[in-house]
Design an enzyme around this catalytic site. Structure first.
Site, short mmCIF file in Angstrom:
data_model
loop_
_atom_site.label_atom_id
_atom_site.label_comp_id
_atom_site.label_asym_id
_atom_site.label_seq_id
_atom_site.Cartn_x
_atom_site.Cartn_y
_atom_site.Cartn_z
N ASP A 22 -13.25 -36.77 -97.90
CA ASP A 22 -14.11 -37.22 -96.82
C ASP A 22 -13.61 -38.59 -96.32
O ASP A 22 -13.38 -39.51 -97.09
CB ASP A 22 -15.38 -37.58 -97.48
CG ASP A 22 -15.97 -36.31 -98.52
OD1 ASP A 22 -15.49 -35.36 -98.62
OD2 ASP A 22 -16.99 -36.52 -98.79
N TRP A 46 -7.47 -32.87 -106.11
CA TRP A 46 -8.77 -33.90 -106.08
C TRP A 46 -8.68 -34.60 -107.71
O TRP A 46 -8.53 -33.95 -108.65
CB TRP A 46 -10.17 -33.06 -106.03
CG TRP A 46 -11.33 -33.88 -106.17
CD1 TRP A 46 -11.84 -34.47 -104.85
CD2 TRP A 46 -12.23 -34.36 -107.06
NE1 TRP A 46 -12.94 -35.24 -105.27
CE2 TRP A 46 -12.97 -35.20 -106.59
CE3 TRP A 46 -12.08 -34.13 -108.38
CZ2 TRP A 46 -14.13 -35.83 -107.44
CZ3 TRP A 46 -13.15 -34.87 -109.56
CH2 TRP A 46 -14.19 -35.49 -108.62
N SER A 79 -18.24 -40.78 -101.96
CA SER A 79 -18.39 -40.86 -100.50
C SER A 79 -19.60 -41.76 -100.20
O SER A 79 -20.64 -42.06 -100.79
CB SER A 79 -18.69 -39.57 -99.77
OG SER A 79 -17.44 -39.07 -99.68
N ASP A 153 -23.78 -39.72 -101.49
CA ASP A 153 -23.26 -40.10 -100.08
C ASP A 153 -24.16 -40.68 -99.22
O ASP A 153 -24.72 -40.21 -97.98
CB ASP A 153 -23.05 -38.55 -99.33
CG ASP A 153 -22.18 -37.67 -100.38
OD1 ASP A 153 -21.38 -38.25 -101.00
OD2 ASP A 153 -22.00 -36.46 -100.09
N GLU A 204 -24.48 -32.37 -98.13
CA GLU A 204 -23.34 -33.36 -98.63
C GLU A 204 -23.33 -34.22 -97.51
O GLU A 204 -23.49 -33.88 -96.21
CB GLU A 204 -22.09 -33.01 -99.24
CG GLU A 204 -22.41 -31.90 -100.35
CD GLU A 204 -20.79 -31.79 -101.05
OE1 GLU A 204 -20.62 -31.96 -102.30
OE2 GLU A 204 -20.04 -31.37 -100.27
N TRP A 289 -13.50 -26.69 -98.80
CA TRP A 289 -13.23 -26.79 -100.10
C TRP A 289 -12.88 -25.23 -100.89
O TRP A 289 -12.40 -25.41 -101.71
CB TRP A 289 -14.63 -27.27 -100.81
CG TRP A 289 -14.86 -28.52 -100.86
CD1 TRP A 289 -15.73 -29.25 -100.22
CD2 TRP A 289 -13.96 -29.44 -101.54
NE1 TRP A 289 -15.45 -30.63 -100.29
CE2 TRP A 289 -14.46 -30.89 -101.39
CE3 TRP A 289 -12.95 -29.72 -102.31
CZ2 TRP A 289 -13.96 -32.10 -101.85
CZ3 TRP A 289 -12.23 -30.74 -103.05
CH2 TRP A 289 -13.11 -31.96 -102.55
C1 FRU Z 1 -18.02 -33.74 -99.98
C2 FRU Z 1 -17.92 -34.59 -101.48
C3 FRU Z 1 -19.25 -35.56 -101.43
C4 FRU Z 1 -18.62 -36.38 -102.66
C5 FRU Z 1 -17.04 -36.25 -102.39
C6 FRU Z 1 -16.57 -36.66 -103.90
O1 FRU Z 1 -16.62 -33.28 -99.66
O2 FRU Z 1 -18.50 -33.42 -102.39
O3 FRU Z 1 -20.41 -34.96 -101.61
O4 FRU Z 1 -19.30 -37.76 -102.58
O5 FRU Z 1 -16.74 -35.28 -101.90
O6 FRU Z 1 -14.94 -36.62 -103.57
#
Ligand code: FRU
Length: 486
Positions: A22, A46, A79, A153, A204, A289
């Site tokens: 993000d 990730w 985020s 977020d 999110e 995702w």
């Molecule tokens: C969205 C998310 C957010 C979170 C972040 C973690 O892609 O899942 O909700 O803060 O990525 O990397």
């Protein structure tokens, strides 16, 4: 030189190496647009999240900066957003220096491992040198967890009418609003979203902001919400609601939620704070995702969408958020020769062009039955089909290049419902980079963003008139796009 690897975007932002998701902390201060982002520098998948950092003066050419925020004893850095605290409400400002304040989610791995539910909290940090170095607030977390798994977020903005900071925060299936006068103490205002909109995955990356309805003096509030699954073409997607916000409560209009982008690869997008002339500028993460960790890039993974200016327009009774690249993107074009042309019913025209994978293709037409195909000498092809009978635009990337790295990536067509496209002339613009194609219909009324991985550059464009009358194209051009990394 750098940025020459296969599929390396030439006019989209991507990190030099490592994993990115993000966009975070989008904020403008003193001539600089900041782009922070979810970053794991040590692998291309990730991992423990940091905030990576880049800066730009035009939203197009980016300069990489050192990592801004590292995980700490409160957790990983998920985020969030950033604000310019002009009145020094936080007290972080010193010697007249205006603080930049980041508001983000802490994700505690220890908490998660021990089976607790309360491992996501909100923290803040400040910078007094326009984003170069950061100090975390010693009173973190500023919002503790009320016992819910998904609590994250934070998007914070200055709300003029109530002279306070407002935060939108997602809590599983809904969004929660908070108020603060100092960015440290937060008061819960209201909730929105249970049973509303698309709920195919957790909510999110919320964003709430006002936009003037074009051609009127009416202002409406737009609430953007990303969902991890249940998007319009599978996996991640970004929906929005249009309504009103009175400083406490968001009330949606009596119209349906809509998709900001119908493609598969525009997720977790949010808008800039503090932009000159109140422009509302959006950047999204150009992935999904479903397959994000499997895309066939080498030393890095993922890019951002082009920066897009958002506006609000009425089409019939509906308000629609229109998103279209900012002017500076078009300044990268070596504008190709423009021509008007006519295709007879069922006629196809071919254009050979080197470097279609770094090009802008654009024209206006009234015809709603036609197809575009971009192909290379290996027979890989990307197709875009406009079908009047079904009011659909279809993107076919099933044979666009590498697709086998994950099943969902290339096993289906992507659909966009364009029923609300007004009759008459409309513009079609494709922006094609080494790893993506962004389609804008009617200057951003309808948008589809998707990743592609052709193993050789596309060299031929085919335009096929599939209607039973002639097709007129006005101002047709193919333009090369300069690399932003040269
Ligand atoms: C969205 C998310 C957010 C979170 C972040 C973690 O892609 O899942 O909700 O803060 O990525 O990397």
């Amino acid at each position: 030189g750098a940025y020459q690897e296969p599929f390396r975007p030439q006019f989209h932002f991507s990190p030099t190496r490592g994993w990115m998701n993000d966009p975070n902390g989008l904020v403008y201060q003193d001539g600089v647009y900041h782009l922070f982002y979810q970053y794991y520098p040590d692998a291309t998948v990730w991992g423990p999240m940091h905030w990576g950092h880049a800066v730009s003066e035009d939203l197009v050419h980016w300069q990489h900066r050192p990592i801004a925020l590292f995980p700490d004893e409160n957790g990983l850095i998920f985020s969030g957003s950033a604000v310019v605290d002009k009145n020094n409400t936080s007290g972080f400002g010193k010697e007249g220096k205006i603080p930049l304040v980041a508001i983000y989610t802490y994700h505690s791995i220890q908490g998660e491992k021990t089976g607790r539910n309360d491992f996501q909290t909100q923290g803040i940090a400040f910078s007094l040198d326009n984003g170069e170095t950061w100090t975390k607030y010693e009173g973190n977390p500023v919002i503790g967890n009320p016992g819910v798994r998904d609590f994250r977020d934070p998007k914070v903005f200055w709300h003029e009418d109530t002279q306070s900071w407002i935060m939108a925060l997602v809590v599983g299936d809904h969004v929660r609003f908070y108020r603060s006068i100092n960015l440290k103490e937060w008061q819960h205002l209201s909730d929105f979203g249970k049973g509303q909109g698309a709920q195919g995955g957790v909510w999110e990356c919320p964003d709430l902001f006002p936009l003037q309805v074009e051609g009127t003096d009416e202002t409406k509030w737009v609430l953007i919400i990303s969902i991890g699954s249940g998007g319009p073409n599978g996996g991640s997607g970004t929906q929005y609601f249009v309504g009103d916000f009175d400083g406490t409560t968001f009330t949606p209009n009596h119209e349906e939620y809509k998709w900001l982008d119908w493609g598969t690869d525009n997720y977790a997008g949010v808008t800039y704070n503090n932009v000159p002339n109140n422009d509302r500028i959006f950047i999204g993460w150009m992935s999904n995702w479903q397959y994000a960790v499997l895309t066939p890039t080498s030393t890095w993974r993922s890019a951002m969408t082009l920066p897009r200016k958002l506006s609000l327009k009425k089409f019939g009774d509906d308000h629609m958020v229109v998103n279209y690249p900012v002017e500076a993107v078009f300044e990268l074009l070596a504008k190709g020769q423009t021509q008007d042309m006519v295709l007879k019913a069922a006629e196809t025209k071919e254009f050979m062009h080197d470097g279609l994978n770094r090009s802008e293709i654009s024209f206006t037409t009234e015809t709603r039955d036609f197809s575009l195909a971009l192909t290379n000498d290996k027979g890989e092809h990307l197709n875009v089909i406009f079908d009047a009978a079904s009011d659909l635009v279809i993107v076919d990337r099933t044979r666009s290049g590498l697709t086998g790295f994950q099943q969902e990536f290339g096993n289906k067509l992507h659909y966009m419902d364009v029923k609300q496209l007004p009759k008459g002339l409309y513009e079609v613009t494709l922006l094609v980079d080494a790893g993506s194609v962004e389609l804008f219909v009617n200057r951003g009324q309808f948008v589809m963003t998707q990743q592609i991985f052709p193993t050789r550059p596309y060299t031929k464009l085919l335009i096929g008139n599939t209607s039973n009358s002639q097709m007129e194209l006005k101002g047709f051009s193919i333009s090369n796009v300069a690399s932003i990394w040269d």
